[in-house]
Design an enzyme around this catalytic site. Structure first.
Site, short mmCIF file in Angstrom:
data_model
loop_
_atom_site.label_atom_id
_atom_site.label_comp_id
_atom_site.label_asym_id
_atom_site.label_seq_id
_atom_site.Cartn_x
_atom_site.Cartn_y
_atom_site.Cartn_z
CD GLU A 284 3.50 3.79 -1.42
OE1 GLU A 284 3.87 4.95 -1.71
OE2 GLU A 284 4.20 2.79 -1.66
CB CYS A 318 -1.38 11.60 -1.04
SG CYS A 318 -1.96 10.51 -2.33
#
Ligand SMILES: NC(=O)c1ccc[n+]([C@@H]2O[C@H](COP(=O)([O-])OP(=O)(O)OC[C@H]3O[C@@H](n4cnc5c(N)ncnc54)[C@H](O)[C@@H]3O)[C@@H](O)[C@H]2O)c1
Length: 520
Positions: A284, A318
């Protein structure tokens, strides 16, 4: 059977008694610093002080003193995990779930101290720190329930004379490599998912947040996860790279930047001599998250939501907004209001409840943001800023840049700091072309009143998480399963119903149940 999953409620930071509890917890945590973080392999713990982690707001304050795992310790941890695997995979799914839920209870009891440690080690402002602890608890509770459901296997088609079954077996030893920006929740999510599915875990946390990773290991151990099934290897990238290459690793769960993720995918692809399996890689990574503001958007709603999405935790999520694509017809009005909202942001210390924008994590991060700010001033117009205070701490100003020239790196690269680019677009279709042109596809947002426009953005956007008429951060376990597409991620969504499938292999068994006559 436990009650259905519900998110852990966050504390009400506005209440005076809660504020008082935070201050008390911070005093208790400060009295215990620095935290000694060992290399922990099974029952063995080796302390050391090669890796200090410091307070980003007061870099002379040492929050943790960690040992650095050596190559020999990486080998020893993987060997120990192999032994732990044999033990842990034999535990029933219900008992594994019980251990995870006991770890959640352990964290719940200490939630104020854990949040206080986040304020110190990662400069998380109180509301963000509290939310991170709640998310860690949510992952434990959610994956505990998912483990029990996975343990039941899946129904297959049955015909007379045949019995068909499909069950899920753990993959083996999982390397978990985590970032610092959600210092408890992210390592907790990856580690607890792997454990829930019956794997053993070797955890290599971010070098900036070893103390919080150690909290996670203590919680899981206290919950009943055997020492052999969970080892902790503090260290820098080198320890992570050695784990990735190790032939005894079956799966890698990584969250971090694209350059490191790309390297991990590459290094894991080729089986080494004697290795009899391919490594599963769940990676990720970063994003360049855009928010589209249509001509009919409600700016009373859009402006505060975009400010919070771009500048909370200094843009170091993020999912943070880093580029706004605003319809040209309302761009001037939007920019004026956005600039007004940014100029009044308070850049300050994480432990101050007035702070909107805390310091960034470390010196390199501050320098990186400063470099992008120079590029922004060169390629565009600085539309507004909230200045950083002087003195200690890795502070970066909160900045908006507009009218960047095409090709500016500020438009396409992940900056991971409090710098937001605003770009005028002809219409929503043009905005979708811009989003579609990016290599990242993590989160995105749209503010529009017309349902047809919203439908069009839903159809066209490649992002993993799209938010409509709301902020684009703060995904909740079970409600907004989280993860990106394209170069933002390779995995199934964290905190969603399929996440555990990445940590198991499927096994189908078909048995002939016809009677073949009596065997004498
Ligand atoms: N998609 C998501 O869910 C998500 C969530 C949080 C953060 N992120 C991303 O993480 C990044 C910020 O975190 P970071 O600065 O800790 O990232 P990073 O990539 O620098 O480090 C992440 C981890 O990888 C380790 N590492 C470094 N080099 C390695 C190597 N060669 N081999 C193996 N491991 C190595 C680090 O020590 C750390 O533990 C941002 O790009 C952000 O977008 C993504």
């Amino acid at each position: 059977m436990p009650e259905p999953f519900a998110n852990e409620p966050v504390l009400e930071v506005r209440r005076a008694d809660v504020r008082g509890q935070f201050e008390d917890a911070l005093r208790r945590v400060d009295d215990e610093l620095p935290v000694q973080v060992p290399v922990r392999i099974g029952e063995d713990a080796r302390t050391g002080d090669d890796l200090p982690s410091t307070d980003p707001g007061s870099p002379q304050r040492v929050v943790a003193s960690a040992a650095v795992a050596t190559g020999a310790e990486v080998d020893a941890a993987v060997a120990e995990a192999g032994r732990g695997l044999a033990q842990w995979r034999a535990v029933s799914a219900a008992d594994r779930a019980r251990a995870l839920r006991a770890a959640a209870a352990w964290m719940r009891q200490r939630r104020l101290e854990l949040a206080a440690l986040e304020v110190r080690e990662c400069a998380k402002p109180w509301p963000e720190a509290d939310a991170d602890v709640c998310e860690a608890i949510d992952f434990l509770e959610y994956y505990a329930r998912a483990a029990v459901s996975l343990g039941q296997g899946r129904e297959l088609l049955q015909i007379p004379g045949e019995r068909n079954e499909m069950h899920y077996a753990p993959r083996g030893v999982v390397a978990v490599i985590s970032p610092w920006n959600f210092p408890l929740a992210i390592p907790c999510g990856m580690t607890s998912a792997a454990l829930a599915a019956g794997n053993a875990v070797v955890l290599k946390p971010a070098e900036q947040s070893p103390a919080l990773a150690y909290v996670l290991v203590r919680a899981l151990r206290a919950g009943g996860v055997p020492a052999e099934a969970l080892s902790l290897l503090p260290g820098e990238g080198e320890a992570g790279a050695a784990l990735v290459r190790h032939p005894g690793i079956h799966a890698i769960a990584f969250t971090g930047s694209l350059p490191v993720g790309r390297e991990i995918v590459r290094a894991a692809a080729e089986p080494s001599a004697g290795q009899r399996h391919f490594k599963q890689v769940v990676a990720e990574m970063g994003g360049k998250n855009c928010v589209i503001v249509a001509a009919d958007a409600d700016l009373d709603e859009a402006v505060p939501a975009i400010v919070a999405s771009a500048f909370a935790y200094a843009g170091q999520k993020c999912s943070a907004a880093s580029r706004v694509l605003v319809h040209q017809a309302i761009a001037d009005q939007f920019l004026e209001r956005l600039a007004g909202a940014v100029r009044v942001l308070v850049v300050g210390q994480a432990d101050d409840l007035e702070t909107d924008v805390p310091p960034v994590i470390e010196r390199d991060a501050r320098d990186r943001v400063a470099r992008y700010r120079e590029l922004a001033a060169r390629d565009g117009t600085i539309a507004a800023e909230a200045a950083a205070p002087g003195g200690d701490g890795w502070f970066a100003p909160a900045t908006i840049v507009s009218d960047l020239s095409e090709g500016s790196p500020v438009l396409d690269e992940e900056i991971f700091g409090p710098l937001l680019a605003v770009q005028r677009v002809r219409d929503v279709e043009h905005a979708c072309d811009v989003v579609d042109g990016l290599a990242f596809a993590l989160t995105g947002g749209v503010f529009a009143r017309d349902p047809a426009l919203v439908r069009r953005v839903r159809q066209r956007t490649p992002v993993g998480n799209l938010y409509v008429n709301r902020g684009i951060t703060g995904a909740m376990v079970g409600r907004q399963p989280f993860g990106g597409n394209r170069l933002s991620g390779t995995g199934l969504k964290a905190g969603g119903p399929d996440y555990l499938l990445q940590f198991v292999e499927q096994r189908a068994v078909s048995e002939n149940t016809m009677r073949h006559g009596l065997v004498m």
